[in-house]
Design an enzyme around this catalytic site. Structure first.
Site, PDB file in Angstrom:
ATOM      1  N   HIS A  64       0.868  -1.189   0.000  1.00  0.00           N
ATOM      2  CA  HIS A  64       0.000   0.000   0.000  1.00  0.00           C
ATOM      3  C   HIS A  64       0.898   1.230   0.000  1.00  0.00           C
ATOM      4  O   HIS A  64       1.302   1.698   1.067  1.00  0.00           O
ATOM      5  CB  HIS A  64      -0.891   0.021   1.251  1.00  0.00           C
ATOM      6  CG  HIS A  64      -1.766  -1.188   1.418  1.00  0.00           C
ATOM      7  ND1 HIS A  64      -3.099  -1.192   1.089  1.00  0.00           N
ATOM      8  CD2 HIS A  64      -1.503  -2.435   1.880  1.00  0.00           C
ATOM      9  CE1 HIS A  64      -3.627  -2.395   1.344  1.00  0.00           C
ATOM     10  NE2 HIS A  64      -2.674  -3.167   1.828  1.00  0.00           N
ATOM     11  N   GLU A 142      -8.626  -0.313  -5.642  1.00  0.00           N
ATOM     12  CA  GLU A 142      -9.351  -1.038  -4.593  1.00  0.00           C
ATOM     13  C   GLU A 142     -10.791  -0.548  -4.445  1.00  0.00           C
ATOM     14  O   GLU A 142     -11.065   0.651  -4.435  1.00  0.00           O
ATOM     15  CB  GLU A 142      -8.626  -0.876  -3.271  1.00  0.00           C
ATOM     16  CG  GLU A 142      -9.205  -1.768  -2.180  1.00  0.00           C
ATOM     17  CD  GLU A 142      -8.363  -1.723  -0.917  1.00  0.00           C
ATOM     18  OE1 GLU A 142      -7.817  -2.765  -0.542  1.00  0.00           O
ATOM     19  OE2 GLU A 142      -8.255  -0.637  -0.313  1.00  0.00           O
ATOM     20  N   GLU A 210      -7.769 -12.699   7.153  1.00  0.00           N
ATOM     21  CA  GLU A 210      -6.550 -12.133   7.753  1.00  0.00           C
ATOM     22  C   GLU A 210      -6.507 -12.304   9.266  1.00  0.00           C
ATOM     23  O   GLU A 210      -5.426 -12.345   9.847  1.00  0.00           O
ATOM     24  CB  GLU A 210      -6.483 -10.644   7.381  1.00  0.00           C
ATOM     25  CG  GLU A 210      -5.271  -9.912   7.934  1.00  0.00           C
ATOM     26  CD  GLU A 210      -5.183  -8.460   7.485  1.00  0.00           C
ATOM     27  OE1 GLU A 210      -6.154  -7.968   6.883  1.00  0.00           O
ATOM     28  OE2 GLU A 210      -4.139  -7.843   7.736  1.00  0.00           O
TER      29      GLU A 210
END
Ligand code: BEZ
Ligand code: FE2
Length: 407
Positions: A64, A142, A210
């Protein structure tokens, strides 16, 4: 045409000794120097120093860039606390990371031998820096938003960003799509975006499984996300479960980041659909998430690659560091084979997953190459030593162009 003359070449499947590489944008031929000079008599020859090694440029499939300003503003140790700290500091972190800050992070990746990266772009603030980057870039626009009422506005914004990235016309820049995660994107949005991915044959990625919080929320709309969704988004229930989310990805060969809480059934689906898992060990450790079960992925022959994630959950963008941390975290794996897999997970396997013609020193592949100064003669344990010693990277070529070091 240039002929590069190292002592060793890691392809990375094999180690070649005393061979030279003739290349332009792509690798034209690998052979003995005399043969290559006969074939290409006008080629410029670059003779490298003793114990030099050429290996493929590293590929960082998930970073990112927009979050590169973070130093200590974000809270580490617990996923939900980290997420709250991201929401609280988001505006400041974005404002603090201007073009210079993002370009510095990108140049840092180049210094660390990263010749290709997958940028997860939340707001297209990083578009200019990625356009100007020397590296190959897969620019993942995104999509995020779990509230149906916001879907139209969010999709319009997403389309505008995607279009802006499609307008970038430069070698090695590939517009692509990221669906943030199963908990944060409404199925209406997912399906609309995947229609475009399919029609335009774009690369696709998502964060997946995650944290424990994500597992509980997707399984039963419970756990640490309960309060988060109730207070911040006025939602009582998940927007989809993991099985439904994965079913949208059928037929896409996507890259799924983290996958540390993936269950057996989901892994089977990942095998069937030929998805790739992106392993970000430092990010997982810092956000209080489990370690990826790589043994299981190997048993099921699921391709996995290694990435840094962003500086929002890392202290550097360096795949050598990432591989070293992974090597030590996976202390129950056989050392040499695991080190060799890590090297492949930052080169050939990452190129395959991203559908790029790179990641190997082989005829026909793009000339994305690192020159490392090994100092000593390599042996059969080279993969371990590459990860441990962080050898000096004296030159970096990307698409045949020297982008770091001198001729
Ligand atoms: C949302 O926009 O719905 C969202 C963002 C981050 C985490 C969860 C949900
Ligand atoms: Fe990420």
């Amino acid at each position: 045409m240039t002929i590069l003359v190292p002592n060793y070449i890691l392809t990375p499947n094999i180690l070649l000794k005393d061979k030279a590489i003739a290349f332009e944008k792509t690798i034209q031929s690998i052979g003995n120097l005399e043969e290559l000079q006969q074939k290409f008599p006008t080629a410029k020859v670059i003779q490298l120093q003793k114990n030099s090694l050429v290996m493929p440029g590293l590929i960082n499939a998930h970073v990112h860039v927009e979050f590169s300003a973070n130093k200590n503003q974000l809270s580490y140790g617990d996923f939900l606390n980290w997420l709250y700290s991201v929401i609280e500091n988001r505006e400041d972190l974005m404002a603090d990371c201007d073009l210079t800050c993002m370009s510095k992070a990108i140049d840092n990746m180049l210094e660390n031998g990263i010749t290709t990266f997958g940028a997860i772009s939340s707001h297209a603030m990083d578009l200019e820096a990625c356009q100007n980057a020397k590296q190959n870039v897969v620019f993942f626009n995104e999509l995020i938003g779990s509230q149906a009422g916001m879907a139209d506005a969010l999709f319009t914004d997403f389309l505008a960003r995607l279009d802006a990235s499609k307008a970038v016309q430069r070698e090695g820049f590939f517009p692509a799509v990221a669906i943030h995660s199963p908990y944060s994107v409404h199925p209406i949005l997912i399906q609309k975006a995947l229609g475009i991915v399919k029609n335009e044959k774009l690369k696709l990625t998502a964060h997946f499984m995650e944290s424990e919080a994500e597992r509980n929320w997707l399984d039963s709309s419970s756990g640490d996300f309960k309060e988060f969704f109730q207070t911040l988004l006025k939602q009582d229930k998940r927007v989809s479960d993991a099985k439904e989310f994965l079913s949208y990805f059928d037929g896409f060969e996507a890259l799924l980041t983290h996958a540390v809480k993936t269950n057996e059934e989901e892994l089977e689906q990942i095998v069937e659909q030929n998805h790739t898992i992106i392993h970000c060990p430092i990010s997982n450790r810092l956000l209080g998430n489990p370690t990826l079960n790589i043994k299981k992925l190997n048993e099921k022959k699921i391709r996995w690659v290694v990435a840094t994630d962003g500086l929002s959950s890392n202290y550097k963008l360096d795949l050598f560091e990432e591989m070293k941390i992974s090597l030590f975290m996976h202390s129950d794996t056989p050392l040499l084979p695991f080190a060799q897999q890590l090297i492949k997970g930052t080169t050939v396997h990452a190129a395959e997953a991203l559908g790029l013609n790179t990641g190997e020193i082989v005829e026909g592949k793009n000339a994305d190459m690192l020159v490392l100064d090994l100092n000593t003669k390599p042996n059969e344990e080279l993969a371990i030593h590459l990860i441990l010693h962080r050898y000096n990277i004296s030159k970096v070529f990307i698409n045949g162009k020297l982008e770091k070091g001198n001729e």
